[in-house]
Design an enzyme around this catalytic site. Structure first.
Site, PDB file in Angstrom:
ATOM      1  CE  LYS A 189      40.281  -9.567  28.347  1.00 34.46           C
ATOM      2  NZ  LYS A 189      40.447  -9.238  29.616  1.00 34.46           N
ATOM      3  NE  ARG A 215      41.278 -13.191  36.039  1.00 36.71           N
ATOM      4  CZ  ARG A 215      40.812 -12.359  35.017  1.00 36.71           C
ATOM      5  NH1 ARG A 215      39.645 -12.563  34.519  1.00 36.71           N
ATOM      6  NH2 ARG A 215      41.331 -11.209  34.932  1.00 36.71           N
ATOM      7  CB  CYS A 230      17.536 -22.355  11.788  1.00 42.44           C
ATOM      8  SG  CYS A 230      15.959 -22.334  11.610  1.00 42.44           S
ATOM      9  CG  HIS A 241      41.705  -7.842  36.902  1.00 39.24           C
ATOM     10  ND1 HIS A 241      41.598  -6.893  35.942  1.00 39.24           N
ATOM     11  CD2 HIS A 241      40.529  -8.422  36.671  1.00 39.24           C
ATOM     12  CE1 HIS A 241      40.674  -7.122  35.274  1.00 39.24           C
ATOM     13  NE2 HIS A 241      39.984  -8.079  35.533  1.00 39.24           N
ATOM     14  NE  ARG A 264      44.951  -4.538  33.353  1.00 35.09           N
ATOM     15  CZ  ARG A 264      45.340  -4.793  34.837  1.00 35.09           C
ATOM     16  NH1 ARG A 264      46.315  -4.090  35.328  1.00 35.09           N
ATOM     17  NH2 ARG A 264      44.180  -5.223  35.517  1.00 35.09           N
TER      18      ARG A 264
HETATM   19  C1  LIG Z   1      40.396  -8.102  30.014  1.00 37.03           C
HETATM   20  C2  LIG Z   1      41.085  -7.625  31.037  1.00 37.03           C
HETATM   21  C3  LIG Z   1      41.125  -6.075  31.167  1.00 37.03           C
HETATM   22  C4  LIG Z   1      39.939  -5.340  30.573  1.00 37.03           C
HETATM   23  O1  LIG Z   1      38.742  -5.412  31.021  1.00 37.03           O
HETATM   24  P1  LIG Z   1      37.281  -4.723  30.736  1.00 37.03           P
HETATM   25  O2  LIG Z   1      36.245  -5.119  32.028  1.00 37.03           O
HETATM   26  O3  LIG Z   1      36.884  -5.255  29.504  1.00 37.03           O
HETATM   27  O4  LIG Z   1      37.761  -3.282  30.759  1.00 37.03           O
HETATM   28  C5  LIG Z   1      41.917  -5.660  32.030  1.00 37.03           C
HETATM   29  N1  LIG Z   1      42.901  -6.299  32.963  1.00 37.03           N
HETATM   30  C6  LIG Z   1      43.051  -7.424  32.674  1.00 37.03           C
HETATM   31  C7  LIG Z   1      43.801  -8.206  33.423  1.00 37.03           C
HETATM   32  C8  LIG Z   1      42.003  -8.242  31.730  1.00 37.03           C
HETATM   33  O5  LIG Z   1      42.155  -9.405  31.906  1.00 37.03           O
END
Ligand SMILES: *Cc1c(COP(=O)(O)O)cnc(C)c1O
Length: 382
Positions: A49, A147, A323, A176, A232
Site C-alpha cells: 500500500k 479502526r 528550503c 489487526h 501481512r
Molecule cells: C499496513 C497494514 C499491515 C502492515 O503493517 P506493518 O506494521 O507495516 O507491518 C498489515 N495489515 C493491515 C491491515 C495493514 O493496514
C-alpha cells in the site's frame, strides 16, 4: 536525471522477505510435535500500500513475488488498478473500505476486499452478481484495534451472510493489532485468542472460514501464536522495525536510500548567516555545501539545524532552514567535500542516518519517513 532520487535496493528487499520467511519457518519447525510433520511457514501477504511505503509499488510487488510472496496488500482500489495494469496476477487483498462507486472496479480487478458490515456485503454481492462474477472477500473482525471490523459477536452472522450470498465467497477471517510492537503484550495475545474463538464458532456452524490472518510486522517478529495461516508484514519488509521497543533480533536492511549530490560549494567567513531567517551563523570560517533537495521533495523541514547527512563516509550537519528545493550542509574546513559528491539523506549505510534516525529527530516513525519522498523524486531500482 535529477541528482535527488530515491534509490531502491531490491536486494535488501529480497533479503528482508527471505529473513522473515526463514524466521517463521524456523519457529514453526521448532514448535512442530516431535516426529510430526513440521508445518512450513505461513503464507506471506506483503503490504505494498501507499506505493509500497514510498518505494514504488510495481517493482516492489514483482520482487516480493519473485522470492515466494503469495499475496499483496493494498489500501485503495487505485493501487490495485496500477498493479493489475502492470500485469501482476497475484491475489491482492484490499485492506481498506471504500465507497460503493468503486465496487464495480473491485470486482473487475479481482481484488479481495476486507468486509465488516452487512450493507457493504450486500452491495458488493449485488455488484458482483451484475458482473456475473464470484468475488472472494475477507471478514475483518475488530478484536481491539478500533479502526475497521465487526465485533467478534457479529462475525458468525456476517460469515453466514457471506456464505449465503450467491456471488461472494468467504476467503478469509482476519484482524489487526494496535500494540504488537510492545514486548509481551497480553492484549495482543488476547486478540489472537479472540480471533481463534471466532474462527472456531464459524467452523462449528459448518462454514469454511478460508485463510485466517492477523500479523503485521510487529507480530511477525514477536508473536508466533498470531501467525495463523498467513502474515501481512509491511515495515519489516522495507528494513525497519515497527518501533524502538522491539529487540533487534533479525538483521533487516533498509531498502530506500534517499540521496542527492553537492551542487554548490562556498567558503564563508565566521558569522555568516545561512538560509531563510538566518537561523544559523557559522561559528568559524568554514565551507558550506548546497544540496538540491528540500521539503518539496519530502525532506522534513523539522530537520533544519538538526539533521545530518552522509558525504564521503562522514556525517555533516544540516545548517540553516531546509528550503522547498534546497538545503545547506556545513562541511568544515578540511575541504574534503567536492562539487558533485553524492549525499545520503537517509539510507541503509550504517555510517549515515537511516529513516529511524530522521523519525526520531522529527517526532514521527520510520513508516512516515519512507513514505515522504514526493512525486517529483525519481525512484531508481538497483
Ligand atoms: C499496513 C497494514 C499491515 C502492515 O503493517 P506493518 O506494521 O507495516 O507491518 C498489515 N495489515 C493491515 C491491515 C495493514 O493496514
Amino acid at each position: 536525471m535529477r541528482p535527488t532520487k530515491a534509490v531502491i535496493h531490491l536486494e535488501n528487499l529480497k533479503h528482508n522477505i527471505r529473513t522473515l520467511m526463514q524466521h517463521t519457518a524456523a519457529e514453526r519447525r521448532r514448535n512442530a510435535p516431535r516426529g510430526g510433520d513440521a508445518r512450513s511457514r505461513p503464507l506471506f501477504c506483503v503490504a505494498v500500500k501507499a506505493d509500497a511505503y514510498g518505494h514504488g509499488a510495481c517493482p516492489v510487488a514483482e520482487t516480493a513475488l519473485s522470492v515466494g510472496t503469495e499475496y499483496l496488500g493494498i489500501a485503495t482500489v487505485s493501487e490495485g488498478r496500477r498493479l493489475r495494469e502492470h500485469g501482476i496476477q497475484a491475489p491482492i487483498l484490499l485492506f481498506g473500505l471504500t465507497s460503493p462507486d468503486e465496487f464495480h472496479e473491485i470486482v473487475h480487478l479481482r481484488l479481495a476486499p476486507f468486509v465488516a458490515e452487512a450493507g457493504y456485503i450486500a452491495e458488493l454481492n449485488r455488484v458482483a452478481a451484475g458482473a456475473g462474477r464470484k468475488l472472494g472477500v475477507h471478514l475483518k473482525v475488530d478484536t481491539g484495534m478500533g479502526r475497521i471490523g465487526c465485533r467478534p459477536d457479529e462475525a458468525l452472522e456476517l460469515a453466514r451472510g457471506i456464505a449465503a450470498a450467491g456471488n461472494l465467497h468467504l476467503n478469509g477471517i482476519c484482524t489487526h493489532f494496535p500494540v504488537a510492537d510492545t514486548p509481551n503484550s497480553t492484549f495482543t495475545r488476547k486478540q489472537a485468542s479472540t480471533l481463534t474463538d471466532v474462527v472456531a464458532e464459524i467452523k462449528a456452524a459448518g462454514i469454511d472460514p478460508g485463510l485466517v490472518h492477523a500479523a503485521n510486522s510487529a507480530a511477525v517478529l514477536e508473536y508466533p501464536e498470531a501467525w495463523f495461516d498467513m502474515v501481512r508484514p509491511g515495515i519489516a519488509v522495507y528494513g525497519y522495525y515497527p518501533s524502538g521497543d522491539q529487540e533487534r533480533l533479525l538483521p533487516l536492511k533498509p531498502v530506500m536510500e534517499f540521496c542527492s549530490t553537492v551542487v554548490f560549494i562556498k567558503r564563508v567567513p565566521k558569522g555568516t548567516g545561512i538560509s531563510y531567517g538566518l537561523s544559523y551563523r557559522s561559528s568559524r570560517d568554514t565551507t558550506i555545501a548546497t544540496v538540491p533537495a528540500g521539503y518539496g521533495d519530502g525532506f522534513n523541514r523539522l530537520l533544519s539545524n538538526q539533521g545530518e547527512v552522509l558525504i564521503r563516509g562522514k556525517r555533516y550537519p544540516i545548517v540553516g532552514r531546509i528550503c522547498m528545493d534546497q538545503f545547506m550542509v556545513d562541511v568544515g574546513t578540511d575541504a574534503e567535500v567536492q562539487l558533485g559528491d553524492p549525499v545520503t539523506l537517509f539510507g541503509p549505510d550504517r555510517a549515515g542516518p537511516n529513516a529511524e534516525d530522521v523519525a526520531n529527530l522529527t517526532g514521527t516513525i520510520a513508516y512516515e519517513v519512507i513514505c515522504s519522498p514526493t512525486g517529483r523524486v525519481p525512484r531508481l531500482c538497483r
